[in-house]
Structures are given as C-alpha cells and as structure tokens.
Write a protein that holds these residues in place. Structure first.
Motif, mmCIF file in Angstrom:
data_model
loop_
_atom_site.group_PDB
_atom_site.id
_atom_site.type_symbol
_atom_site.label_atom_id
_atom_site.label_comp_id
_atom_site.label_asym_id
_atom_site.label_seq_id
_atom_site.Cartn_x
_atom_site.Cartn_y
_atom_site.Cartn_z
ATOM 1 N N ILE A 79 -56.293 5.877 -12.978
ATOM 2 C CA ILE A 79 -56.058 4.832 -11.980
ATOM 3 C C ILE A 79 -57.003 3.680 -12.290
ATOM 4 C CG2 ILE A 79 -56.012 4.230 -9.536
ATOM 5 C CD1 ILE A 79 -55.715 7.221 -8.911
ATOM 6 N N ILE A 80 -56.453 2.478 -12.388
ATOM 7 C CA ILE A 80 -57.235 1.280 -12.704
ATOM 8 C C ILE A 80 -57.212 0.367 -11.483
ATOM 9 C CG2 ILE A 80 -57.473 -0.711 -14.228
ATOM 10 C CD1 ILE A 80 -55.956 0.987 -16.365
ATOM 11 N N HIS A 81 -58.411 0.074 -10.950
ATOM 12 C CA HIS A 81 -58.554 -0.769 -9.765
ATOM 13 C C HIS A 81 -59.210 -2.092 -10.147
ATOM 14 C CE1 HIS A 81 -57.847 2.690 -7.085
ATOM 15 N NE2 HIS A 81 -58.663 3.369 -7.872
ATOM 16 N N ASP A 82 -58.697 -3.176 -9.595
ATOM 17 C CA ASP A 82 -59.348 -4.485 -9.677
ATOM 18 C C ASP A 82 -60.283 -4.548 -8.471
ATOM 19 O OD1 ASP A 82 -60.094 -7.157 -9.324
ATOM 20 O OD2 ASP A 82 -58.155 -7.926 -9.968
ATOM 21 N N ARG A 83 -61.585 -4.519 -8.717
ATOM 22 C CA ARG A 83 -62.557 -4.470 -7.626
ATOM 23 C C ARG A 83 -62.653 -5.789 -6.882
ATOM 24 N NH1 ARG A 83 -67.937 -2.993 -9.434
ATOM 25 N NH2 ARG A 83 -68.290 -2.177 -7.349
ATOM 26 N N ALA A 90 -52.876 -0.028 -12.003
ATOM 27 C CA ALA A 90 -52.057 0.970 -12.707
ATOM 28 C C ALA A 90 -52.416 2.366 -12.232
ATOM 29 C CB ALA A 90 -52.285 0.874 -14.214
ATOM 30 N N GLU A 91 -51.392 3.232 -12.194
ATOM 31 C CA GLU A 91 -51.550 4.664 -11.950
ATOM 32 C C GLU A 91 -50.663 5.361 -12.962
ATOM 33 O OE1 GLU A 91 -51.674 6.362 -7.936
ATOM 34 O OE2 GLU A 91 -51.447 4.307 -7.196
ATOM 35 N N ASP A 107 -57.721 -9.886 -16.967
ATOM 36 C CA ASP A 107 -58.592 -11.054 -16.842
ATOM 37 C C ASP A 107 -60.047 -10.611 -16.818
ATOM 38 O OD1 ASP A 107 -56.431 -13.005 -16.275
ATOM 39 O OD2 ASP A 107 -56.204 -11.857 -14.417
ATOM 40 N N ALA A 108 -60.936 -11.598 -16.902
ATOM 41 C CA ALA A 108 -62.348 -11.313 -16.658
ATOM 42 C C ALA A 108 -62.462 -10.819 -15.217
ATOM 43 C CB ALA A 108 -63.174 -12.577 -16.873
ATOM 44 N N GLY A 109 -63.366 -9.875 -14.985
ATOM 45 C CA GLY A 109 -63.533 -9.361 -13.634
ATOM 46 C C GLY A 109 -64.249 -8.026 -13.626
ATOM 47 N N SER A 110 -64.154 -7.368 -12.498
ATOM 48 C CA SER A 110 -64.805 -6.082 -12.298
ATOM 49 C C SER A 110 -63.727 -5.047 -11.997
ATOM 50 C CB SER A 110 -65.801 -6.185 -11.133
ATOM 51 O OG SER A 110 -66.451 -4.962 -10.930
ATOM 52 N N TYR A 111 -63.719 -3.979 -12.776
ATOM 53 C CA TYR A 111 -62.676 -2.968 -12.673
ATOM 54 C C TYR A 111 -63.291 -1.580 -12.527
ATOM 55 C CZ TYR A 111 -59.849 -6.770 -14.478
ATOM 56 O OH TYR A 111 -59.236 -7.982 -14.654
ATOM 57 N N GLU A 112 -62.606 -0.726 -11.774
ATOM 58 C CA GLU A 112 -63.008 0.672 -11.666
ATOM 59 C C GLU A 112 -61.918 1.516 -12.311
ATOM 60 O OE1 GLU A 112 -64.987 2.830 -8.144
ATOM 61 O OE2 GLU A 112 -62.848 3.278 -7.939
ATOM 62 N N ILE A 113 -62.322 2.370 -13.243
ATOM 63 C CA ILE A 113 -61.386 3.238 -13.941
ATOM 64 C C ILE A 113 -61.655 4.671 -13.481
ATOM 65 C CG2 ILE A 113 -60.445 3.899 -16.177
ATOM 66 C CD1 ILE A 113 -60.534 0.774 -15.569
ATOM 67 N N THR A 124 -64.027 11.428 -13.578
ATOM 68 C CA THR A 124 -65.016 10.381 -13.849
ATOM 69 C C THR A 124 -64.565 9.078 -13.192
ATOM 70 O OG1 THR A 124 -63.935 9.732 -15.934
ATOM 71 C CG2 THR A 124 -65.699 11.376 -16.081
ATOM 72 N N LYS A 125 -65.548 8.237 -12.867
ATOM 73 C CA LYS A 125 -65.307 6.871 -12.386
ATOM 74 C C LYS A 125 -66.230 5.975 -13.187
ATOM 75 C CE LYS A 125 -63.956 7.624 -7.601
ATOM 76 N NZ LYS A 125 -64.223 7.306 -6.193
ATOM 77 N N THR A 126 -65.655 4.933 -13.764
ATOM 78 C CA THR A 126 -66.426 4.005 -14.586
ATOM 79 C C THR A 126 -66.163 2.582 -14.101
ATOM 80 O OG1 THR A 126 -66.143 5.478 -16.486
ATOM 81 C CG2 THR A 126 -66.853 3.225 -16.947
ATOM 82 N N ILE A 127 -67.231 1.812 -13.946
ATOM 83 C CA ILE A 127 -67.099 0.391 -13.605
ATOM 84 C C ILE A 127 -67.177 -0.406 -14.892
ATOM 85 C CG2 ILE A 127 -68.110 -1.560 -12.342
ATOM 86 C CD1 ILE A 127 -67.063 0.697 -10.508
ATOM 87 N N LEU A 128 -66.180 -1.247 -15.130
ATOM 88 C CA LEU A 128 -66.170 -2.125 -16.301
ATOM 89 C C LEU A 128 -66.290 -3.564 -15.821
ATOM 90 C CD1 LEU A 128 -63.214 -0.591 -18.366
ATOM 91 C CD2 LEU A 128 -65.665 -0.200 -18.666
ATOM 92 N N GLU A 129 -67.303 -4.257 -16.317
ATOM 93 C CA GLU A 129 -67.493 -5.684 -16.028
ATOM 94 C C GLU A 129 -67.000 -6.436 -17.260
ATOM 95 O OE1 GLU A 129 -68.365 -6.719 -13.102
ATOM 96 O OE2 GLU A 129 -69.111 -4.831 -12.274
#
Length: 131
Positions: A79-83, A90-91, A107-113, A124-129
């Motif tokens: 699951i991909i979240h736009d924070r 996406a799921e 786009d540029a931003g903060s995402y939680e995978i 797992t949960k990963t934050i991608l900046e």
C-alpha cells in the motif's frame, strides 16, 4: 511477590501474540526465565520448539527511475500512501512466485510504503521523502 515475565502464543502455538508481567501467570501463558523481557520476543515465532526472529517483509530500495521491493513473496500486500495529499495511491497484492515489485512515485513529496508479506513475515512501514 515479584512480577513474572510471560508470553502468550496464538491459537496455532507458533506466533507470539503478546506478553507482559503478572504476579500470577495468566491462563494459557508461559513464564520466561528471570531477567528475560517479553518485549524481546514481539517479532518471534516458534520453530522446532525454539524462538526464532520472524523475517521482515521487503523494504523499498531506490533504483534507476523509481523504487523496488526485492523478492516479494506471493501474496505480499503493498500500500502506497501520499502523506501530504492524505490519499492512498496504490494497493496491490503480488501473485505468482517471489519476484521484485518495482514502482515509481508521481511527484516530489512524502510517501509511506506499507508492505505485508504473509506469515511468518513481519509487516514493514517505510517513509520515503522524494525531492
């Protein structure tokens, strides 16, 4: 009377479901050796009578043009979240044999995978900046 460290397993007797300390051992729980902390076993399961650390679900690694979740076991939920936008982008549930799962972010931003492979894996949960 001192508190007894204990663990409780799930109904299958394989996965650690919880634990804590009590003056009287709760029904269905078993005591740990003195000095052992129940929190040490939160991500363990029982294999042939021994506590073993559960494997982690894959975490994203950067690749040319995007990201990869390496060797996702079949049935892995991604699951991909736009924070920033507070929306789910996406799921996906993987199928077939273990394979890499590649994705890009719009786009540029903060995402939680969030990645949850089937048991015995730990989610797992990963934050991608992304800039």
């Amino acid at each position: 009377m001192s508190a007894i460290p204990f663990l409780r397993l799930d109904d299958t007797g394989v996965y650690v479901e919880g634990g804590g300390y009590a003056s009287v051992l709760p029904e269905g729980a078993f005591a740990l050796a003195e000095g052992m902390k129940p929190s040490q076993f939160n991500q363990h399961y029982v294999v042939s009578g021994t506590f073993v650390l559960r494997p982690s679900s894959p975490v994203p690694v950067e690749i040319l043009g995007g990201w990869r979740l390496p060797a996702c076991p079949p049935g892995t939920q991604v699951i991909i979240h736009d924070r920033i936008g507070k929306e789910t982008l996406a799921e996906v549930v993987t199928d077939g044999s273990a394979a890499d799962f590649d994705f890009s972010l719009p786009d540029a931003g903060s995402y939680e995978i969030e990645v949850a492979s089937l048991l015995p894996h730990v989610p797992t949960k990963t934050i991608l900046e992304v800039s």
